[in-house]
Scaffold this active site. Sequence first.
Site, PDB file in Angstrom:
ATOM      1  N   LYS A 206       0.822  -1.225   0.000  1.00  0.00           N
ATOM      2  CA  LYS A 206       0.000   0.000   0.000  1.00  0.00           C
ATOM      3  C   LYS A 206       0.847   1.262   0.000  1.00  0.00           C
ATOM      4  CE  LYS A 206      -4.371  -1.907   1.376  1.00  0.00           C
ATOM      5  NZ  LYS A 206      -5.372  -2.180   2.418  1.00  0.00           N
ATOM      6  N   ARG A 241      -3.570 -10.035   4.632  1.00  0.00           N
ATOM      7  CA  ARG A 241      -4.029 -10.038   3.233  1.00  0.00           C
ATOM      8  C   ARG A 241      -2.880  -9.515   2.378  1.00  0.00           C
ATOM      9  NH1 ARG A 241      -6.239  -6.533  -0.368  1.00  0.00           N
ATOM     10  NH2 ARG A 241      -7.955  -7.279  -1.653  1.00  0.00           N
TER      11      ARG A 241
END
Length: 264
Positions: A206, A241
Amino acid sequence: MGVLNVTPDSFSDGGRFLDVDRATAQALAMIEAGADIVDVGGESTRPGAAPVDADEEQRRVTPVIRAIRQAGRGTVISVDTTKATVAEAALDAGAHIVNDISALRFDERMAAVARDSGAGVVLMHMRGTPQTMQQEPAYNDVVGEVRSFLEERIAAAEAAGIGRAQIAVDPGIGFGKTVAHNLALLARLETFRDLGCPMIVGTSRKSFIGRVLGREDPADRVWGTAATVAWAVSHGARVVRVHDVAAMRDVARMTVALMKEQAT
Ligand code: HH2
Protein backbone atom coordinates in the site's frame (compact mmCIF):
# COMPACT_ATOMS: atom_id res chain seq x y z
CA MET A 1 -4.94 -14.54 2.54
CA GLY A 2 -3.78 -14.11 -1.04
CA VAL A 3 -5.15 -11.18 -3.05
CA LEU A 4 -6.63 -11.83 -6.48
CA ASN A 5 -8.08 -8.80 -8.23
CA VAL A 6 -10.05 -9.65 -11.36
CA THR A 7 -10.09 -5.97 -12.34
CA PRO A 8 -8.49 -3.73 -14.97
CA ASP A 9 -7.55 -1.04 -12.45
CA SER A 10 -6.40 -2.40 -9.07
CA PHE A 11 -3.38 -0.52 -7.81
CA SER A 12 -0.97 -3.45 -7.75
CA ASP A 13 -2.26 -6.33 -9.90
CA GLY A 14 -4.87 -4.49 -12.01
CA GLY A 15 -5.24 -5.83 -15.56
CA ARG A 16 -3.13 -8.94 -14.99
CA PHE A 17 -5.93 -11.38 -14.13
CA LEU A 18 -9.00 -10.26 -16.09
CA ASP A 19 -9.01 -13.49 -18.06
CA VAL A 20 -10.55 -16.47 -16.16
CA ASP A 21 -7.70 -18.86 -16.98
CA ARG A 22 -5.03 -16.43 -15.88
CA ALA A 23 -6.93 -15.55 -12.71
CA THR A 24 -7.41 -19.21 -11.87
CA ALA A 25 -3.75 -19.97 -12.52
CA GLN A 26 -2.78 -17.14 -10.18
CA ALA A 27 -5.17 -18.46 -7.50
CA LEU A 28 -3.66 -21.93 -7.78
CA ALA A 29 -0.14 -20.49 -7.65
CA MET A 30 -1.02 -18.67 -4.44
CA ILE A 31 -2.51 -21.85 -2.95
CA GLU A 32 0.64 -23.73 -3.96
CA ALA A 33 2.67 -21.00 -2.24
CA GLY A 34 0.73 -21.60 0.97
CA ALA A 35 -2.29 -19.30 0.97
CA ASP A 36 -5.02 -20.59 3.31
CA ILE A 37 -7.57 -18.16 1.88
CA VAL A 38 -7.86 -16.61 -1.60
CA ASP A 39 -9.66 -13.24 -1.67
CA VAL A 40 -11.28 -12.67 -5.06
CA GLY A 41 -12.32 -9.11 -5.94
CA GLY A 42 -14.02 -7.71 -9.04
CA GLU A 43 -14.01 -4.03 -8.16
CA SER A 44 -10.97 -1.93 -7.35
CA THR A 45 -11.21 -0.01 -4.10
CA ARG A 46 -8.14 2.11 -4.68
CA PRO A 47 -8.71 5.83 -3.97
CA GLY A 48 -10.84 7.37 -6.73
CA ALA A 49 -11.49 4.07 -8.55
CA ALA A 50 -14.55 4.01 -10.82
CA PRO A 51 -17.49 2.00 -9.43
CA VAL A 52 -18.38 -1.22 -11.28
CA ASP A 53 -21.98 -2.34 -11.78
CA ALA A 54 -23.11 -5.52 -10.07
CA ASP A 55 -23.53 -7.58 -13.24
CA GLU A 56 -20.02 -6.83 -14.43
CA GLU A 57 -18.52 -7.48 -11.00
CA GLN A 58 -20.37 -10.79 -10.74
CA ARG A 59 -19.26 -11.73 -14.26
CA ARG A 60 -15.63 -11.18 -13.21
CA VAL A 61 -15.59 -13.09 -9.93
CA THR A 62 -17.96 -16.08 -10.19
CA PRO A 63 -16.17 -18.09 -12.93
CA VAL A 64 -12.89 -17.70 -11.05
CA ILE A 65 -14.43 -18.82 -7.74
CA ARG A 66 -16.03 -21.80 -9.48
CA ALA A 67 -12.71 -22.75 -11.08
CA ILE A 68 -10.86 -22.52 -7.75
CA ARG A 69 -13.50 -24.78 -6.17
CA GLN A 70 -13.22 -27.24 -9.04
CA ALA A 71 -9.47 -27.42 -8.54
CA GLY A 72 -10.54 -29.04 -5.27
CA ARG A 73 -7.75 -28.18 -2.85
CA GLY A 74 -10.19 -27.25 -0.09
CA THR A 75 -8.91 -23.69 0.07
CA VAL A 76 -11.14 -21.14 1.75
CA ILE A 77 -12.39 -18.51 -0.71
CA SER A 78 -13.50 -15.01 0.18
CA VAL A 79 -15.22 -12.53 -2.11
CA ASP A 80 -14.21 -8.89 -1.78
CA THR A 81 -17.49 -7.07 -2.46
CA THR A 82 -19.92 -4.57 -0.98
CA LYS A 83 -22.86 -5.76 -3.11
CA ALA A 84 -25.40 -8.34 -1.92
CA THR A 85 -26.12 -9.78 -5.37
CA VAL A 86 -22.41 -10.30 -6.03
CA ALA A 87 -21.96 -11.89 -2.60
CA GLU A 88 -24.90 -14.24 -3.22
CA ALA A 89 -23.58 -15.31 -6.62
CA ALA A 90 -20.09 -15.79 -5.19
CA LEU A 91 -21.36 -17.88 -2.27
CA ASP A 92 -23.40 -19.89 -4.74
CA ALA A 93 -20.26 -20.47 -6.80
CA GLY A 94 -18.44 -21.77 -3.72
CA ALA A 95 -17.08 -18.83 -1.70
CA HIS A 96 -17.05 -19.16 2.10
CA ILE A 97 -16.47 -15.59 3.31
CA VAL A 98 -17.82 -12.16 2.38
CA ASN A 99 -15.06 -9.56 2.72
CA ASP A 100 -17.09 -6.35 2.82
CA ILE A 101 -14.96 -3.20 3.00
CA SER A 102 -18.11 -1.24 3.90
CA ALA A 103 -18.81 -3.47 6.92
CA LEU A 104 -22.39 -4.19 5.70
CA ARG A 105 -23.23 -0.47 5.21
CA PHE A 106 -23.36 0.02 1.43
CA ASP A 107 -26.03 -2.55 0.63
CA GLU A 108 -28.91 -2.99 3.05
CA ARG A 109 -29.42 -6.61 1.93
CA MET A 110 -25.84 -7.65 2.70
CA ALA A 111 -26.44 -8.50 6.36
CA ALA A 112 -29.32 -10.81 5.43
CA VAL A 113 -27.17 -12.55 2.81
CA ALA A 114 -24.49 -13.20 5.42
CA ARG A 115 -27.05 -14.29 8.03
CA ASP A 116 -28.93 -16.67 5.72
CA SER A 117 -25.81 -18.23 4.22
CA GLY A 118 -23.92 -18.60 7.48
CA ALA A 119 -20.81 -17.36 5.63
CA GLY A 120 -17.91 -15.67 7.38
CA VAL A 121 -18.02 -11.86 7.25
CA VAL A 122 -15.13 -9.40 7.37
CA LEU A 123 -16.13 -6.03 8.83
CA MET A 124 -13.60 -3.40 7.75
CA HIS A 125 -13.27 0.25 8.75
CA MET A 126 -13.42 2.85 6.00
CA ARG A 127 -14.10 6.58 6.05
CA GLY A 128 -16.46 7.63 3.25
CA THR A 129 -16.28 5.68 -0.01
CA PRO A 130 -13.32 4.71 -2.19
CA GLN A 131 -14.20 7.78 -4.30
CA THR A 132 -14.01 10.20 -1.36
CA MET A 133 -11.96 8.51 1.34
CA GLN A 134 -8.63 10.19 0.72
CA GLN A 135 -10.06 13.73 0.65
CA GLU A 136 -8.27 15.12 3.70
CA PRO A 137 -9.11 12.35 6.17
CA ALA A 138 -9.19 13.72 9.72
CA TYR A 139 -9.74 12.12 13.12
CA ASN A 140 -9.42 13.38 16.69
CA ASP A 141 -8.33 9.94 17.83
CA VAL A 142 -7.93 7.54 14.92
CA VAL A 143 -7.41 4.43 17.06
CA GLY A 144 -10.39 5.15 19.32
CA GLU A 145 -12.66 6.06 16.41
CA VAL A 146 -11.78 2.96 14.40
CA ARG A 147 -12.34 0.80 17.48
CA SER A 148 -15.74 2.42 18.19
CA PHE A 149 -16.75 1.97 14.56
CA LEU A 150 -15.84 -1.74 14.61
CA GLU A 151 -17.68 -2.22 17.92
CA GLU A 152 -20.76 -0.60 16.43
CA ARG A 153 -20.56 -2.73 13.26
CA ILE A 154 -20.14 -5.96 15.29
CA ALA A 155 -23.26 -4.99 17.27
CA ALA A 156 -25.16 -4.19 14.04
CA ALA A 157 -24.14 -7.53 12.51
CA GLU A 158 -25.22 -9.42 15.62
CA ALA A 159 -28.50 -7.50 15.74
CA ALA A 160 -29.10 -8.62 12.14
CA GLY A 161 -28.73 -12.24 13.22
CA ILE A 162 -25.10 -12.86 12.21
CA GLY A 163 -23.34 -15.08 14.74
CA ARG A 164 -20.29 -13.78 16.57
CA ALA A 165 -18.30 -16.77 15.31
CA GLN A 166 -18.92 -15.63 11.71
CA ILE A 167 -17.31 -12.22 12.24
CA ALA A 168 -13.76 -10.94 11.67
CA VAL A 169 -12.63 -7.32 11.96
CA ASP A 170 -10.15 -5.23 9.99
CA PRO A 171 -8.90 -1.70 10.79
CA GLY A 172 -8.89 -0.88 7.06
CA ILE A 173 -5.32 0.23 6.46
CA GLY A 174 -5.29 2.83 3.66
CA PHE A 175 -9.05 3.42 3.60
CA GLY A 176 -9.56 7.09 4.47
CA LYS A 177 -6.28 7.44 6.32
CA THR A 178 -3.08 9.45 6.07
CA VAL A 179 0.35 7.87 6.47
CA ALA A 180 0.32 8.97 10.12
CA HIS A 181 -3.12 7.40 10.69
CA ASN A 182 -2.00 4.09 9.16
CA LEU A 183 1.12 4.00 11.32
CA ALA A 184 -0.90 4.87 14.44
CA LEU A 185 -3.37 2.04 13.74
CA LEU A 186 -0.57 -0.47 13.21
CA ALA A 187 1.23 0.71 16.34
CA ARG A 188 -1.96 -0.01 18.37
CA LEU A 189 -3.21 -3.16 16.67
CA GLU A 190 -3.93 -4.90 20.00
CA THR A 191 -6.81 -2.45 20.43
CA PHE A 192 -8.67 -4.21 17.60
CA ARG A 193 -7.53 -7.70 18.52
CA ASP A 194 -9.13 -7.11 21.92
CA LEU A 195 -12.57 -6.74 20.28
CA GLY A 196 -12.70 -10.54 20.51
CA CYS A 197 -13.10 -11.39 16.81
CA PRO A 198 -10.25 -12.62 14.58
CA MET A 199 -8.38 -9.64 13.12
CA ILE A 200 -7.40 -9.28 9.47
CA VAL A 201 -4.78 -6.73 8.42
CA GLY A 202 -4.17 -5.63 4.82
CA THR A 203 -1.04 -3.57 4.32
CA SER A 204 0.31 -5.28 1.20
CA ARG A 205 2.18 -2.91 -1.13
CA LYS A 206 0.00 0.00 0.00
CA SER A 207 0.96 3.59 -0.63
CA PHE A 208 1.81 4.46 3.00
CA ILE A 209 4.70 1.97 2.66
CA GLY A 210 5.72 3.73 -0.55
CA ARG A 211 5.58 7.06 1.24
CA VAL A 212 7.67 5.93 4.22
CA LEU A 213 10.29 4.25 2.04
CA GLY A 214 10.20 6.47 -1.05
CA ARG A 215 9.05 3.58 -3.27
CA GLU A 216 6.81 4.73 -6.11
CA ASP A 217 6.23 1.35 -7.75
CA PRO A 218 4.02 -1.05 -5.67
CA ALA A 219 6.27 -3.95 -6.77
CA ASP A 220 9.14 -2.25 -4.88
CA ARG A 221 7.19 -2.30 -1.59
CA VAL A 222 7.59 -6.01 -0.82
CA TRP A 223 10.25 -5.60 1.89
CA GLY A 224 8.27 -2.80 3.50
CA THR A 225 5.25 -5.09 3.39
CA ALA A 226 7.30 -7.82 5.08
CA ALA A 227 8.01 -5.53 8.04
CA THR A 228 4.31 -4.76 8.43
CA VAL A 229 3.36 -8.45 8.16
CA ALA A 230 5.80 -9.46 10.90
CA TRP A 231 4.53 -6.58 13.01
CA ALA A 232 0.85 -7.38 12.40
CA VAL A 233 1.26 -11.08 13.16
CA SER A 234 3.15 -10.34 16.38
CA HIS A 235 0.51 -7.82 17.47
CA GLY A 236 -2.56 -9.99 17.05
CA ALA A 237 -3.45 -10.35 13.36
CA ARG A 238 -4.87 -13.80 12.62
CA VAL A 239 -4.97 -13.17 8.87
CA VAL A 240 -2.73 -10.99 6.70
CA ARG A 241 -4.03 -10.04 3.23
CA VAL A 242 -1.07 -10.04 0.82
CA HIS A 243 -0.06 -10.15 -2.84
CA ASP A 244 3.31 -11.91 -2.28
CA VAL A 245 2.09 -15.13 -0.70
CA ALA A 246 5.26 -17.26 -0.68
CA ALA A 247 7.44 -14.55 0.85
CA MET A 248 4.85 -13.39 3.39
CA ARG A 249 4.02 -16.92 4.46
CA ASP A 250 7.66 -17.35 5.47
CA VAL A 251 7.61 -13.98 7.24
CA ALA A 252 4.46 -14.95 9.14
CA ARG A 253 5.68 -18.45 10.04
CA MET A 254 9.02 -17.15 11.29
CA THR A 255 7.25 -14.53 13.38
CA VAL A 256 4.96 -17.18 14.88
CA ALA A 257 7.98 -19.34 15.76
CA LEU A 258 9.49 -16.41 17.67
CA MET A 259 6.19 -15.66 19.39
CA LYS A 260 5.91 -19.26 20.56
CA GLU A 261 9.44 -19.12 21.93
CA GLN A 262 8.69 -15.89 23.75
CA ALA A 263 5.59 -17.46 25.32
CA THR A 264 7.51 -20.39 26.84
N1 HH2 B 1 -7.52 -3.70 0.97
C1 HH2 B 1 -7.89 -3.65 -0.32
C2 HH2 B 1 -9.02 -4.33 -0.78
N2 HH2 B 1 -9.75 -5.08 0.08
N3 HH2 B 1 -10.11 -5.97 2.24
C3 HH2 B 1 -9.77 -6.05 3.52
N4 HH2 B 1 -10.48 -6.80 4.38
N5 HH2 B 1 -8.68 -5.37 4.03
C4 HH2 B 1 -7.90 -4.58 3.23
O1 HH2 B 1 -6.95 -3.96 3.75
C5 HH2 B 1 -8.24 -4.47 1.84
C6 HH2 B 1 -9.39 -5.18 1.36
C7 HH2 B 1 -7.10 -2.81 -1.28
O2 HH2 B 1 -6.08 -3.52 -1.89
P1 HH2 B 1 -6.12 -4.27 -3.32
O3 HH2 B 1 -7.25 -5.24 -3.39
O4 HH2 B 1 -4.79 -4.86 -3.52
O5 HH2 B 1 -6.31 -3.15 -4.41
P2 HH2 B 1 -7.58 -2.55 -5.15
O6 HH2 B 1 -8.51 -2.08 -4.10
O7 HH2 B 1 -7.01 -1.44 -5.98
O8 HH2 B 1 -8.23 -3.61 -5.97
